[in-house]
Design a protein around this motif. Structure first.
Motif, PDB file in Angstrom:
ATOM      1  N   GLY A 455       7.003  11.470  -7.939  1.00  0.00           N
ATOM      2  CA  GLY A 455       7.695  10.351  -8.543  1.00  0.00           C
ATOM      3  C   GLY A 455       7.859   9.137  -7.662  1.00  0.00           C
ATOM      4  N   CYS A 456       6.923   8.907  -6.749  1.00  0.00           N
ATOM      5  CA  CYS A 456       7.050   7.787  -5.819  1.00  0.00           C
ATOM      6  C   CYS A 456       5.897   6.802  -5.904  1.00  0.00           C
ATOM      7  CB  CYS A 456       7.171   8.310  -4.383  1.00  0.00           C
ATOM      8  SG  CYS A 456       8.678   9.250  -4.078  1.00  0.00           S
ATOM      9  N   PHE A 457       5.065   6.904  -6.927  1.00  0.00           N
ATOM     10  CA  PHE A 457       3.951   5.974  -7.074  1.00  0.00           C
ATOM     11  C   PHE A 457       3.564   5.937  -8.547  1.00  0.00           C
ATOM     12  CE2 PHE A 457      -0.137   3.957  -6.433  1.00  0.00           C
ATOM     13  CZ  PHE A 457       0.049   3.210  -5.271  1.00  0.00           C
ATOM     14  N   PRO A 458       3.209   4.746  -9.069  1.00  0.00           N
ATOM     15  CA  PRO A 458       2.778   4.675 -10.474  1.00  0.00           C
ATOM     16  C   PRO A 458       1.600   5.600 -10.739  1.00  0.00           C
ATOM     17  CG  PRO A 458       3.138   2.474  -9.579  1.00  0.00           C
ATOM     18  CD  PRO A 458       3.252   3.424  -8.418  1.00  0.00           C
ATOM     19  N   ARG A 459       1.571   6.173 -11.949  1.00  0.00           N
ATOM     20  CA  ARG A 459       0.522   7.138 -12.287  1.00  0.00           C
ATOM     21  C   ARG A 459      -0.843   6.463 -12.376  1.00  0.00           C
ATOM     22  NH1 ARG A 459       4.867   8.850 -15.412  1.00  0.00           N
ATOM     23  NH2 ARG A 459       4.203   7.552 -17.167  1.00  0.00           N
ATOM     24  N   LEU A 460      -1.843   7.116 -11.779  1.00  0.00           N
ATOM     25  CA  LEU A 460      -3.212   6.612 -11.774  1.00  0.00           C
ATOM     26  C   LEU A 460      -4.153   7.722 -12.233  1.00  0.00           C
ATOM     27  CD1 LEU A 460      -3.192   4.862  -8.264  1.00  0.00           C
ATOM     28  CD2 LEU A 460      -2.876   3.752 -10.480  1.00  0.00           C
ATOM     29  N   LYS A 461      -5.325   7.320 -12.649  1.00  0.00           N
ATOM     30  CA  LYS A 461      -6.334   8.308 -13.028  1.00  0.00           C
ATOM     31  C   LYS A 461      -6.868   8.992 -11.782  1.00  0.00           C
ATOM     32  CE  LYS A 461     -10.776   8.846 -15.405  1.00  0.00           C
ATOM     33  NZ  LYS A 461     -11.861   8.153 -16.136  1.00  0.00           N
ATOM     34  N   ILE A 462      -6.881  10.324 -11.806  1.00  0.00           N
ATOM     35  CA  ILE A 462      -7.336  11.107 -10.652  1.00  0.00           C
ATOM     36  C   ILE A 462      -8.502  11.985 -11.095  1.00  0.00           C
ATOM     37  CG2 ILE A 462      -6.704  12.876  -8.972  1.00  0.00           C
ATOM     38  CD1 ILE A 462      -3.836  11.845  -9.149  1.00  0.00           C
ATOM     39  N   ILE A 463      -9.599  11.880 -10.380  1.00  0.00           N
ATOM     40  CA  ILE A 463     -10.793  12.682 -10.692  1.00  0.00           C
ATOM     41  C   ILE A 463     -10.989  13.720  -9.598  1.00  0.00           C
ATOM     42  CG2 ILE A 463     -13.296  12.621 -11.021  1.00  0.00           C
ATOM     43  CD1 ILE A 463     -12.998   9.765 -12.027  1.00  0.00           C
ATOM     44  N   HIS A 464     -11.149  14.961  -9.998  1.00  0.00           N
ATOM     45  CA  HIS A 464     -11.411  16.037  -9.039  1.00  0.00           C
ATOM     46  C   HIS A 464     -12.921  16.188  -8.888  1.00  0.00           C
ATOM     47  CE1 HIS A 464      -7.276  17.722  -8.625  1.00  0.00           C
ATOM     48  NE2 HIS A 464      -7.136  16.954  -9.685  1.00  0.00           N
ATOM     49  N   THR A 465     -13.386  16.040  -7.664  1.00  0.00           N
ATOM     50  CA  THR A 465     -14.825  15.970  -7.417  1.00  0.00           C
ATOM     51  C   THR A 465     -15.446  17.304  -7.055  1.00  0.00           C
ATOM     52  OG1 THR A 465     -14.403  15.385  -5.100  1.00  0.00           O
ATOM     53  CG2 THR A 465     -14.632  13.584  -6.667  1.00  0.00           C
ATOM     54  N   SER A 466     -14.635  18.344  -6.955  1.00  0.00           N
ATOM     55  CA  SER A 466     -15.172  19.646  -6.579  1.00  0.00           C
ATOM     56  C   SER A 466     -14.516  20.731  -7.416  1.00  0.00           C
ATOM     57  CB  SER A 466     -14.929  19.923  -5.092  1.00  0.00           C
ATOM     58  OG  SER A 466     -15.310  21.247  -4.750  1.00  0.00           O
ATOM     59  N   LYS A 467     -15.325  21.654  -7.938  1.00  0.00           N
ATOM     60  CA  LYS A 467     -14.794  22.797  -8.676  1.00  0.00           C
ATOM     61  C   LYS A 467     -14.398  23.934  -7.747  1.00  0.00           C
ATOM     62  CE  LYS A 467     -17.332  21.869 -12.940  1.00  0.00           C
ATOM     63  NZ  LYS A 467     -18.300  22.394 -13.943  1.00  0.00           N
ATOM     64  N   TYR A 578      12.905   3.971  -7.587  1.00  0.00           N
ATOM     65  CA  TYR A 578      14.235   3.544  -8.028  1.00  0.00           C
ATOM     66  C   TYR A 578      14.318   3.489  -9.553  1.00  0.00           C
ATOM     67  CZ  TYR A 578      18.166   0.385  -8.931  1.00  0.00           C
ATOM     68  OH  TYR A 578      19.317  -0.175  -9.417  1.00  0.00           O
ATOM     69  N   GLY A 579      13.303   2.907 -10.193  1.00  0.00           N
ATOM     70  CA  GLY A 579      13.291   2.834 -11.653  1.00  0.00           C
ATOM     71  C   GLY A 579      13.207   4.201 -12.295  1.00  0.00           C
ATOM     72  N   SER A 580      12.369   5.085 -11.747  1.00  0.00           N
ATOM     73  CA  SER A 580      12.228   6.432 -12.295  1.00  0.00           C
ATOM     74  C   SER A 580      13.535   7.207 -12.171  1.00  0.00           C
ATOM     75  CB  SER A 580      11.101   7.176 -11.572  1.00  0.00           C
ATOM     76  OG  SER A 580       9.873   6.510 -11.721  1.00  0.00           O
ATOM     77  N   LYS A 581      14.195   7.064 -11.034  1.00  0.00           N
ATOM     78  CA  LYS A 581      15.471   7.749 -10.821  1.00  0.00           C
ATOM     79  C   LYS A 581      16.520   7.235 -11.800  1.00  0.00           C
ATOM     80  CE  LYS A 581      19.147   8.055  -7.323  1.00  0.00           C
ATOM     81  NZ  LYS A 581      20.062   7.074  -7.935  1.00  0.00           N
TER      82      LYS A 581
END
Length: 856
Positions: A455-467, A578-581
């Motif tokens: 909860g300390c950074f705005p949500r971003l798209k995350i791609i996992h590059t390895s299975k 702060y906003g999320s809290k």
């Protein structure tokens, strides 16, 4: 007070991240210490907290029961929560088999480690001596020996002793980086500012808490002070956010420094090359570098590992050549007395030279931050047996060359390369520089993923590059953002000496943050001897502060730009947290009172239409206010409603068998449930909505069967014991491995009719809500099958996703600064962050979104 708005904008659906590949977790089979709970309710117990007074109406233990228990530690076999249910196994298991791999696999892994982790520190010989002697010109041979001695002992104290021997062991179940340290502290002390912690979270096997003992009294005192002081909690968070901001800044300046110093070798090989041409070539190289990030650490690490291995061999070979040809007496630099002589001769200039000396340790933090990609032992062995010896030989060789060629100190490395191998070495050095640029970028991806989950950074798209390795990720938006800022830096600060100073600021900021957090972990978690702790803190922090004072003295030269960038990133993270809290605390305050729901009755004051409604919200406890908005604005509500909360707990990974936590809300005839889906910050989420529905419904069925089994066990206990009061029966759970787990709390009390209202007695009897002592076992089975049949019919009628989109706005009488932060800055970040809905592959025909605005 709060206002309500309806809208069609995408909802959050919880605080989940957006991941691209699914996997499965592993379960610990080790015994551990956990909390035993005794039913000891506080006088300030508020039955609205859980929505249904379980002590009076007896469905299941409430979350607030957990909050108000007297806790003591007992030894037990693997933790089993009676309301944790086994979810379906998802193909493509999350399994990091690094430690159990074959010899051949370990060799391949070591090669990948070179390509990902050690590129940064491996290319430091390209610029360290050049920056040092730019600040402190060489007057005689002894200056070279003194500078070399500084480099040698900086390498020994920071990368080797601090990181390899201490910091790498402070990993969070294989995860490294600033937020992994913060997560480890949050797990052992309740210091998180977002109040969504549940006592049941501590029973996740990944927590691995230690048992207090007289020897750990110091640890318990520190824990109590941290938990009791809001100021200390905020200071700890500020420290972590500042360290993370420096990690991001480091990911900007590392490519700039590495690539420009490598391309700068052209000025030695081709005299006609100017600095502007070096700048243009560097820009093109950086664009290529950031364009190939999406191919992942494992693929690029295997491809670039051999190139970096060749680079280290070149460093060692060139060093040996120069030692043999010029001056082997530079080995005297291993005597630390030469550091004293260096400062005595050069005074202030020697202190300025410290800002260049610290560059030899750049990349030390990458060894820890990139830990999730590999294993502790692979990094330790590779650094100790290969990287450090090659680096020392490289620096010794450069010193031997400079002892007879003072005038070439401006480009010490390329000047010391023998002319007959200059161009092959130039090519290899540029490849190594590109690899080095990736080291902190991949570390930044890992750190940002951890900060999003906590909860300390705005949500971003995350791609996992390895299975195969779940820690290897790529964040497209962040990647291109870093490229843009990196180009701005090298275009505005084209001098590598000024970039080197900015580099030192970023590196030392991270190092000092890590030192403080590891010291706290040694006191709070490891319970290390106080003498060892003091030695570690004094030596590491003392050395780093001395280096930091040197780089700050030159900040006016242009390196201030990196401090401004770090301050901006810190501000973004702090505003988001702060906003999320504030948003979560407001939703807790505005949650629906259970008395209101009970007054509405089992129909909730409206028509119950066939089907299942999955109401996504961020509350881990209680009924969200947005549910009341659904009731007041819709003519009907689904016959079964499940409040789904996607929650991240401060552990790297939650085993699949401990993923879901179910609670029943209100009497059974209401058909209201709460489901908390718990994920670690390293877990992957990208379920197809049909698969998620299947897992959820099967998990709910298992919960109901387990609930009925507990009733049966309690009923048997009533018939077979007369030594205990009926209201204080102990719960006995059978773990999957056959071990017995006992919780000293009362079980379901539905059979105690004196605790039930007359209307609820009739309701529960009509639906079969728990047999009395006289009821036959067949009635209990029929009641169970009736409820399961009800669930199946509701599932066949369809599942609808009810997404509550909650926003906050400052009230009119709020301070101007609060209005600015909440109404504009936090609102801007929230609007431009990735919505939780994007993680649900749900057809629009199955979605219903309602927005609410809370005035805070």
């Amino acid at each position: 007070m709060f206002s309500v708005e309806e809208g069609s904008s995408g909802g959050d659906g919880g605080s989940e991240m957006d991941d691209e590949i699914t996997g499965d977790g592993s379960t610990s089979s080790l015994s551990r210490w956990v909390f035993d709970e005794k039913n000891d309710y506080d006088e300030d117990y508020d039955d609205d907290d859980d929505g249904y007074d379980e002590r009076q109406h007896g469905d299941v233990d409430s979350d607030e029961e957990d909050d108000n228990v007297e806790q003591r530690l007992i030894r037990t076999s693997p933790a089993v929560d009676s309301f944790d249910v086994d979810a379906l196994e998802i193909p493509g298991a999350q399994k990091n088999d690094i430690e159990d791999s074959s010899l051949g696999r370990k060799l391949v892994l070591a090669l990948q480690t070179l390509g990902v982790v050690f590129g940064d520190i491996g290319t430091s010989p390209l610029y360290t001596f050049s920056v040092m002697f730019n600040r402190s010109p060489i007057n005689d041979k002894e200056d070279v020996i003194g500078a070399l001695s500084l480099v040698i002992y900086t390498l020994i104290l920071l990368p080797l002793v601090k990181y390899v021997f201490f910091v790498l062991w402070a990993n969070d179940d294989g995860e490294g980086g600033t937020f992994a340290l913060y997560s480890l502290i949050c797990r052992h002390a309740n210091v998180s500012l977002i109040p969504n912690q549940l006592p049941s979270d501590a029973r996740i096997s990944g927590f691995g808490l230690k048992v207090p003992s007289p020897e750990l009294e110091r640890s318990l005192i520190i824990k109590e002070k941290l938990e009791a002081s809001m100021l200390l909690k905020k200071l700890l968070l500020i420290l972590v956010l500042a360290g993370t901001a420096m990690v991001i800044a480091d990911a900007v300046v590392t490519p700039a420094m590495s690539v420009m110093s490598a391309i700068g070798g052209l000025k030695v090989g081709v005299g006609a090359i100017k600095q502007d041409q070096v700048l243009v070539i560097s820009v093109s190289f950086l664009v290529i570098l950031f364009s190939v990030q999406k191919y992942g650490a494992s693929k690029l690490g295997l491809a670039l590992g051999p190139a970096l291995l060749l680079w280290f061999f070149c460093l060692a070979g060139i060093g040996i050549y120069n030692l043999a040809k010029y001056d082997s007496s530079v080995f005297r630099a291993f005597n630390p007395a030469h550091i004293y002589y260096f400062f005595k001769r050069n005074s202030v200039n020697a202190w300025y030279a410290l800002g260049g000396c610290v560059l030899c340790a750049t990349g030390s933090e990458a060894m820890f931050a990139d830990l999730s990609y590999f294993s502790v032992h692979s990094i330790q062995l590779t650094f100790t047996l290969l990287v450090l010896p090659c680096l020392l030989l490289g620096y010794l060789g450069q010193a031997a060359y400079l002892s007879e060629n003072f005038s070439h100190a401006g480009n010490a490395f390329f000047s010391s390369v023998p002319s007959f191998i200059f161009w092959p070495v130039f090519l290899i050095s540029n490849i190594a520089a590109l690899i080095a640029s990736r080291a902190m970028t991949t570390a930044t991806f890992t750190c940002i993923k951890q900060s999003i989950a906590l909860g300390c950074f705005p949500r971003l798209k995350i791609i996992h590059t390895s299975k195969k390795f779940i820690g290897q990720i790529y964040i497209p938006v962040l990647n291109w953002f870093l490229l843009v800022v990196c180009l701005i830096v090298i275009c505005s600060i084209s001098n590598i000496f000024m970039i080197g100073n900015a580099y030192g600021i970023a590196e030392l900021g991270i190092m000092m943050t890590t030192t403080i957090l590891v010291t706290l972990i040694m006191l709070l978690i490891w319970q290390t001897n106080i003498i060892v702790v003091c030695l570690f803190a004094i030596v590491a922090l003392g050395v780093e502060l001395m280096f930091f004072s040197s780089v700050l003295s030159s900040v006016a030269d242009g390196s201030w730009i990196i401090l401004v960038f770090a301050a901006i990133m810190f501000f973004i993270m702090y505003v988001w947290n702060y906003g999320s809290k504030l948003k979560y605390e407001t939703e807790v305050q505005k949650k629906l009172p259970m008395d209101l729901l009970r007054e509405l009755g089992s129909n909730l004051g409206t028509i119950r239409a066939p089907g299942i409604g999955l109401l996504y919200n961020e509350l881990a406890k209680g009924v969200p206010a947005i549910f009341g908005h659904f009731l007041t604005t819709l003519p009907a509500i689904h016959s079964m409603v499940i409040f789904v909360c996607i929650k991240y707990v401060p552990v790297p990974s939650v085993p699949q068998s401990e993923r879901f936590l179910f609670r029943r809300v209100c009497p059974r005839s209401y058909h209201l449930f709460r489901c908390v889906a718990r994920y670690g910050y390293k877990d992957v989420r990208k379920e197809n909505h049909q698969a998620f529905e299947q897992i959820l419904i099967e998990s709910l069925e298992k919960f109901i069967r387990k609930e009925a089994q507990e009733r049966s066990l309690e009923s048997d206990g009533d018939n077979n014991t007369d030594s205990e009061d009926d209201t204080t029966l102990s719960r006995v759970l059978i773990a999957p491995n056959g071990s017995v787990y006992s919780l000293g709390v009362p079980l379901l009390a539905e059979h105690l009719e004196s605790y039930m209202r007359p209307s609820e007695k009739r309701s529960s009897m009509d639906f079969g809500a728990g047999p009395s002592n006289e009821a036959p076992a067949l009635d209990a089975e029929q009641s169970l099958e009736k409820e399961l049949s009800f669930i199946h019919k509701a599932k066949e009628s369809g599942v609808v996703y009810l997404l509550g989109h909650g926003d906050i706005r400052a009230t009119k009488d709020s301070w101007f600064l609060k209005k600015l932060v909440i109404n504009y800055m936090y609102a801007f970040l929230r609007k431009n962050s990735r919505r939780g809905i994007t993680n649900l592959s749900v057809p629009h025909s199955h979605l219903m979104q309602v927005g609410m605005t809370y005035m805070v």
